[in-house]
Design a protein around this motif. Structure first.
Motif, PDB file in Angstrom:
ATOM      1  N   ARG A   1     -49.799  38.706  72.890  1.00 36.26           N
ATOM      2  CA  ARG A   1     -50.416  39.902  73.469  1.00 36.26           C
ATOM      3  C   ARG A   1     -49.833  40.149  74.857  1.00 36.26           C
ATOM      4  O   ARG A   1     -49.960  39.326  75.746  1.00 36.26           O
ATOM      5  CB  ARG A   1     -51.928  39.741  73.551  1.00 36.26           C
ATOM      6  CG  ARG A   1     -52.610  41.008  74.056  1.00 36.26           C
ATOM      7  CD  ARG A   1     -54.100  40.870  74.064  1.00 36.26           C
ATOM      8  NE  ARG A   1     -54.510  40.141  75.255  1.00 36.26           N
ATOM      9  CZ  ARG A   1     -55.717  39.597  75.418  1.00 36.26           C
ATOM     10  NH1 ARG A   1     -56.599  39.671  74.461  1.00 36.26           N
ATOM     11  NH2 ARG A   1     -56.022  38.980  76.530  1.00 36.26           N
ATOM     12  N   PRO A   2     -49.209  41.319  75.059  1.00 33.25           N
ATOM     13  CA  PRO A   2     -48.629  41.615  76.362  1.00 33.25           C
ATOM     14  C   PRO A   2     -49.675  42.109  77.359  1.00 33.25           C
ATOM     15  O   PRO A   2     -50.673  42.708  76.981  1.00 33.25           O
ATOM     16  CB  PRO A   2     -47.636  42.734  76.050  1.00 33.25           C
ATOM     17  CG  PRO A   2     -48.270  43.459  74.909  1.00 33.25           C
ATOM     18  CD  PRO A   2     -48.974  42.385  74.096  1.00 33.25           C
ATOM     19  N   ALA A   3     -49.425  41.868  78.619  1.00 36.66           N
ATOM     20  CA  ALA A   3     -50.269  42.426  79.675  1.00 36.66           C
ATOM     21  C   ALA A   3     -49.719  43.804  80.020  1.00 36.66           C
ATOM     22  O   ALA A   3     -48.541  44.087  79.812  1.00 36.66           O
ATOM     23  CB  ALA A   3     -50.237  41.530  80.899  1.00 36.66           C
ATOM     24  N   GLY A   4     -50.577  44.675  80.537  1.00 30.48           N
ATOM     25  CA  GLY A   4     -50.125  45.990  80.971  1.00 30.48           C
ATOM     26  C   GLY A   4     -51.102  47.077  80.608  1.00 30.48           C
ATOM     27  O   GLY A   4     -52.205  46.805  80.116  1.00 30.48           O
ATOM     28  N   PRO A   5     -50.704  48.334  80.848  1.00 33.18           N
ATOM     29  CA  PRO A   5     -51.611  49.453  80.589  1.00 33.18           C
ATOM     30  C   PRO A   5     -51.881  49.638  79.103  1.00 33.18           C
ATOM     31  O   PRO A   5     -51.006  49.426  78.265  1.00 33.18           O
ATOM     32  CB  PRO A   5     -50.876  50.661  81.172  1.00 33.18           C
ATOM     33  CG  PRO A   5     -49.480  50.234  81.370  1.00 33.18           C
ATOM     34  CD  PRO A   5     -49.434  48.759  81.410  1.00 33.18           C
ATOM     35  N   CYS A   6     -53.123  50.031  78.799  1.00 29.04           N
ATOM     36  CA  CYS A   6     -53.505  50.310  77.418  1.00 29.04           C
ATOM     37  C   CYS A   6     -54.562  51.414  77.421  1.00 29.04           C
ATOM     38  O   CYS A   6     -55.194  51.677  78.439  1.00 29.04           O
ATOM     39  CB  CYS A   6     -54.028  49.060  76.725  1.00 29.04           C
ATOM     40  SG  CYS A   6     -55.578  48.441  77.384  1.00 29.04           S
ATOM     41  N   GLU A   7     -54.727  52.040  76.276  1.00 26.78           N
ATOM     42  CA  GLU A   7     -55.717  53.105  76.115  1.00 26.78           C
ATOM     43  C   GLU A   7     -56.810  52.640  75.168  1.00 26.78           C
ATOM     44  O   GLU A   7     -56.531  52.025  74.144  1.00 26.78           O
ATOM     45  CB  GLU A   7     -55.043  54.346  75.536  1.00 26.78           C
ATOM     46  CG  GLU A   7     -56.003  55.492  75.303  1.00 26.78           C
ATOM     47  CD  GLU A   7     -55.330  56.712  74.710  1.00 26.78           C
ATOM     48  OE1 GLU A   7     -56.053  57.691  74.474  1.00 26.78           O
ATOM     49  OE2 GLU A   7     -54.113  56.692  74.488  1.00 26.78           O
ATOM     50  N   VAL A   8     -58.057  52.938  75.499  1.00 16.96           N
ATOM     51  CA  VAL A   8     -59.187  52.605  74.625  1.00 16.96           C
ATOM     52  C   VAL A   8     -59.185  53.583  73.455  1.00 16.96           C
ATOM     53  O   VAL A   8     -59.276  54.795  73.645  1.00 16.96           O
ATOM     54  CB  VAL A   8     -60.536  52.676  75.381  1.00 16.96           C
ATOM     55  CG1 VAL A   8     -61.697  52.428  74.433  1.00 16.96           C
ATOM     56  CG2 VAL A   8     -60.566  51.688  76.528  1.00 16.96           C
TER      57      VAL A   8
ATOM     58  N   VAL B   1     -63.796  55.814  75.380  1.00 17.14           N
ATOM     59  CA  VAL B   1     -62.646  56.147  74.549  1.00 17.14           C
ATOM     60  C   VAL B   1     -61.728  57.085  75.336  1.00 17.14           C
ATOM     61  O   VAL B   1     -62.188  58.020  75.993  1.00 17.14           O
ATOM     62  CB  VAL B   1     -63.102  56.811  73.234  1.00 17.14           C
ATOM     63  CG1 VAL B   1     -61.917  57.338  72.446  1.00 17.14           C
ATOM     64  CG2 VAL B   1     -63.916  55.833  72.404  1.00 17.14           C
ATOM     65  N   GLY B   2     -60.432  56.810  75.300  1.00 15.77           N
ATOM     66  CA  GLY B   2     -59.451  57.622  76.007  1.00 15.77           C
ATOM     67  C   GLY B   2     -59.122  57.112  77.396  1.00 15.77           C
ATOM     68  O   GLY B   2     -58.151  57.538  77.998  1.00 15.77           O
ATOM     69  N   GLN B   3     -59.905  56.194  77.897  1.00 19.97           N
ATOM     70  CA  GLN B   3     -59.695  55.671  79.246  1.00 19.97           C
ATOM     71  C   GLN B   3     -58.493  54.732  79.259  1.00 19.97           C
ATOM     72  O   GLN B   3     -58.284  53.949  78.344  1.00 19.97           O
ATOM     73  CB  GLN B   3     -60.947  54.941  79.711  1.00 19.97           C
ATOM     74  CG  GLN B   3     -60.937  54.583  81.170  1.00 19.97           C
ATOM     75  CD  GLN B   3     -62.299  54.075  81.639  1.00 19.97           C
ATOM     76  OE1 GLN B   3     -63.255  54.009  80.879  1.00 19.97           O
ATOM     77  NE2 GLN B   3     -62.378  53.717  82.895  1.00 19.97           N
TER      78      GLN B   3
END
Length: 84
Positions: free
Chosen positions: A22-29, A7-9
């Protein structure tokens, strides 16, 4: 099978197969979802969206994004004090 990410990564979300928005790219858990069988699932929030998505672990990969996970026992406060 345990969860690979925490979590938080910050991770890189792969784009979905055809016919998905659904877009590709950075996301946070946001959370690691419980499971007994089947794929390992996570709730994630992409930087470019306000909603959260449930994705499989195979759709995620490590990212060079800026946010990092605090190690066990560390808090933002203790880290700030130690850097003084």
């Amino acid at each position: 099978m345990p969860h690979l990410y925490k979590v938080g990564q910050m991770l890189e979300l792969r784009s979905a197969p055809r016919h998905s928005n659904r877009p590709a790219g950075p996301c946070e858990v946001i959370s690691c979802l419980p499971h007994d069988k089947g794929p390992v699932l996570y709730r994630v929030k992409s930087w470019g969206e306000s909603n959260e998505r449930v994705v499989e672990e195979v759709d995620l990969s490590p990212s060079a994004a800026m946010k990092t996970v605090f190690s066990e026992g560390d808090s933002p406060f203790s880290i700030a004090i130690n850097k003084r």
